[in-house]
Design a protein around this motif. Sequence first.
Motif, mmCIF file in Angstrom:
data_model
loop_
_atom_site.group_PDB
_atom_site.id
_atom_site.type_symbol
_atom_site.label_atom_id
_atom_site.label_comp_id
_atom_site.label_asym_id
_atom_site.label_seq_id
_atom_site.Cartn_x
_atom_site.Cartn_y
_atom_site.Cartn_z
ATOM 1 N N MET A 1 -5.731 28.915 -0.878
ATOM 2 C CA MET A 1 -6.158 29.953 -1.821
ATOM 3 C C MET A 1 -7.616 30.307 -1.550
ATOM 4 N N GLU A 2 -8.047 31.427 -2.105
ATOM 5 C CA GLU A 2 -9.439 31.833 -1.934
ATOM 6 C C GLU A 2 -10.347 30.861 -2.681
ATOM 7 N N ALA A 3 -11.338 30.348 -1.986
ATOM 8 C CA ALA A 3 -12.292 29.404 -2.578
ATOM 9 C C ALA A 3 -13.691 30.004 -2.520
ATOM 10 N N VAL A 4 -14.503 29.647 -3.498
ATOM 11 C CA VAL A 4 -15.893 30.086 -3.539
ATOM 12 C C VAL A 4 -16.746 28.873 -3.186
ATOM 13 N N LEU A 5 -17.295 28.894 -1.974
ATOM 14 C CA LEU A 5 -18.089 27.760 -1.497
ATOM 15 C C LEU A 5 -19.470 28.226 -1.067
ATOM 16 N N PRO A 6 -20.527 27.552 -1.474
ATOM 17 C CA PRO A 6 -20.505 26.507 -2.497
ATOM 18 C C PRO A 6 -20.043 27.062 -3.841
ATOM 19 N N PRO A 7 -19.578 26.199 -4.729
ATOM 20 C CA PRO A 7 -19.026 26.657 -6.002
ATOM 21 C C PRO A 7 -20.090 27.338 -6.874
ATOM 22 N N PRO A 8 -19.649 28.179 -7.816
ATOM 23 C CA PRO A 8 -20.585 28.869 -8.701
ATOM 24 C C PRO A 8 -21.506 27.914 -9.460
ATOM 25 N N GLU A 9 -21.038 26.709 -9.732
ATOM 26 C CA GLU A 9 -21.875 25.725 -10.435
ATOM 27 C C GLU A 9 -23.165 25.467 -9.671
ATOM 28 N N GLU A 10 -23.086 25.562 -8.338
ATOM 29 C CA GLU A 10 -24.271 25.354 -7.489
ATOM 30 C C GLU A 10 -25.262 26.495 -7.646
ATOM 31 N N ARG A 11 -24.755 27.700 -7.459
ATOM 32 C CA ARG A 11 -25.643 28.869 -7.507
ATOM 33 C C ARG A 11 -26.258 29.065 -8.880
ATOM 34 N N LYS A 12 -25.525 28.673 -9.918
ATOM 35 C CA LYS A 12 -26.004 28.874 -11.289
ATOM 36 C C LYS A 12 -26.762 27.646 -11.824
ATOM 37 N N HIS A 13 -26.880 26.608 -11.003
ATOM 38 C CA HIS A 13 -27.602 25.382 -11.391
ATOM 39 C C HIS A 13 -27.115 24.844 -12.741
ATOM 40 N N VAL A 14 -25.799 24.707 -12.872
ATOM 41 C CA VAL A 14 -25.153 24.310 -14.121
ATOM 42 C C VAL A 14 -25.504 22.873 -14.506
ATOM 43 N N LYS A 15 -25.830 22.692 -15.792
ATOM 44 C CA LYS A 15 -26.099 21.354 -16.324
ATOM 45 C C LYS A 15 -25.535 21.166 -17.730
ATOM 46 N N THR A 16 -24.620 22.060 -18.148
ATOM 47 C CA THR A 16 -23.986 21.932 -19.463
ATOM 48 C C THR A 16 -22.506 22.285 -19.351
ATOM 49 N N ALA A 17 -21.732 21.847 -20.341
ATOM 50 C CA ALA A 17 -20.307 22.174 -20.365
ATOM 51 C C ALA A 17 -20.105 23.680 -20.503
#
Length: 196
Positions: free
Chosen positions: A167-183
């Motif tokens: 399937m189409e994957a987004v690499l690196p994942p969006p969590e990386e680009r958005k610097h996610v640190k919360t649910a």
Amino acid sequence: MEMEVLKEMLLQSLEHEMGGVKIYEAALKCVQNEDLKEEWERYHQETERHVQILHDVMAQMQLDPEEQTPGRKIVHDMGASFVAAMQASLGAGDKDQAEIVACECVVLAEEKDHSNWQLIGEVAKKMTGAEGKALKDAYKEVEDQEDEHYYHSKGWLRELSMQCLGMEAVLPPPEERKHVKTAIGQARAEQSRKSH
């Protein structure tokens, strides 16, 4: 505060972090994606620091970081099972699958770390004196790192699994680009991938 229960929680948290060091060592043997490898190398170093932080906290609280308990042994055995799973997957010869298994093991381990540090933060709010300060300082240094470890690893697991499924994957994942640190941030990052 139930000090015996707190001592047990800290011993298990320390054991879990020590196991985390070994989990990252095993995961780094399975990783293929260079971005993920770089991230896990950093997480490995941060986890080694978390072990030292908990040793320091226990010293300040006059607790023996080497004390063994039945609960601590269970935590040790769980960490060892993640390492064994990665070694078995790597030994099976499918590098893509070994990377996915490593991601799964990291996510499961980091979920427990995340939970441990949330509890340490709650305890820190209630404790006073030198012990309270030690816990507050430890929590302040570690919590954001644990959030990143957990949420980013979940993103990697999702995207690498999708890639493996064709399937189409987004690499690196969006969590990386958005610097996610919360649910909430993780949920938004996961939702945003649908617009790619």
